[in-house]
Design a protein around this motif. Structure first.
Motif, mmCIF file in Angstrom:
data_model
loop_
_atom_site.group_PDB
_atom_site.id
_atom_site.type_symbol
_atom_site.label_atom_id
_atom_site.label_comp_id
_atom_site.label_asym_id
_atom_site.label_seq_id
_atom_site.Cartn_x
_atom_site.Cartn_y
_atom_site.Cartn_z
ATOM 1 N N MET A 1 0.826 -1.189 0.000
ATOM 2 C CA MET A 1 0.000 0.000 0.000
ATOM 3 C C MET A 1 0.875 1.259 0.000
ATOM 4 N N VAL A 2 1.998 1.213 0.702
ATOM 5 C CA VAL A 2 2.887 2.377 0.756
ATOM 6 C C VAL A 2 3.426 2.683 -0.635
ATOM 7 N N TYR A 3 3.894 1.656 -1.356
ATOM 8 C CA TYR A 3 4.474 1.892 -2.681
ATOM 9 C C TYR A 3 3.414 2.386 -3.673
ATOM 10 N N GLU A 4 2.187 1.923 -3.519
ATOM 11 C CA GLU A 4 1.101 2.400 -4.381
ATOM 12 C C GLU A 4 0.866 3.892 -4.159
ATOM 13 N N THR A 5 0.835 4.306 -2.914
ATOM 14 C CA THR A 5 0.649 5.714 -2.580
ATOM 15 C C THR A 5 1.811 6.549 -3.106
ATOM 16 N N LEU A 6 3.035 6.048 -2.926
ATOM 17 C CA LEU A 6 4.217 6.763 -3.438
ATOM 18 C C LEU A 6 4.180 6.848 -4.963
ATOM 19 N N SER A 7 3.760 5.771 -5.626
ATOM 20 C CA SER A 7 3.677 5.778 -7.092
ATOM 21 C C SER A 7 2.747 6.872 -7.590
ATOM 22 N N LYS A 8 1.607 6.988 -6.945
ATOM 23 C CA LYS A 8 0.645 8.020 -7.346
ATOM 24 C C LYS A 8 1.211 9.415 -7.089
ATOM 25 N N GLY A 9 1.933 9.576 -5.982
ATOM 26 C CA GLY A 9 2.534 10.870 -5.675
ATOM 27 C C GLY A 9 3.604 11.253 -6.671
ATOM 28 N N ARG A 28 17.772 3.107 -12.570
ATOM 29 C CA ARG A 28 16.452 3.739 -12.603
ATOM 30 C C ARG A 28 15.367 2.728 -12.254
ATOM 31 N N ARG A 29 15.278 2.472 -10.970
ATOM 32 C CA ARG A 29 14.269 1.542 -10.475
ATOM 33 C C ARG A 29 13.448 2.263 -9.412
ATOM 34 N N PRO A 30 12.201 2.561 -9.723
ATOM 35 C CA PRO A 30 11.368 3.263 -8.748
ATOM 36 C C PRO A 30 11.340 2.579 -7.387
ATOM 37 N N SER A 31 11.486 1.265 -7.364
ATOM 38 C CA SER A 31 11.450 0.565 -6.080
ATOM 39 C C SER A 31 12.586 1.019 -5.164
ATOM 40 N N LEU A 32 13.733 1.408 -5.727
ATOM 41 C CA LEU A 32 14.828 1.923 -4.898
ATOM 42 C C LEU A 32 14.450 3.262 -4.277
ATOM 43 N N LEU A 33 13.838 4.129 -5.065
ATOM 44 C CA LEU A 33 13.373 5.412 -4.544
ATOM 45 C C LEU A 33 12.330 5.189 -3.453
ATOM 46 N N PHE A 34 11.384 4.299 -3.705
ATOM 47 C CA PHE A 34 10.326 4.047 -2.738
ATOM 48 C C PHE A 34 10.878 3.443 -1.454
ATOM 49 N N ALA A 35 11.841 2.545 -1.578
ATOM 50 C CA ALA A 35 12.449 1.948 -0.388
ATOM 51 C C ALA A 35 13.140 3.012 0.455
#
Length: 45
Positions: A1-9, A28-35
């Motif tokens: 849920m956190v990564y979904e919210t971050l993705s939308k932001g 360039r991996r969004p998962s690294l930014l989100f982590a």
């Protein structure tokens, strides 16, 4: 849920998208930014 919210932001923020796109393509991996964001938020609730 956190990564979904971050993705939308990030999707709605041109400055964050620009920052993500300026990273080297092999990193360039969004998962690294989100982590990283998730770690910061957990440390400073």
């Amino acid at each position: 849920m956190v990564y979904e919210t971050l993705s939308k932001g990030v999707a709605g923020n041109d400055a964050l998208l620009d920052m993500l796109m300026r990273t080297p393509s092999e990193q360039r991996r969004p998962s690294l930014l989100f982590a990283a964001v998730n770690l910061i938020l957990a440390a400073h609730p």
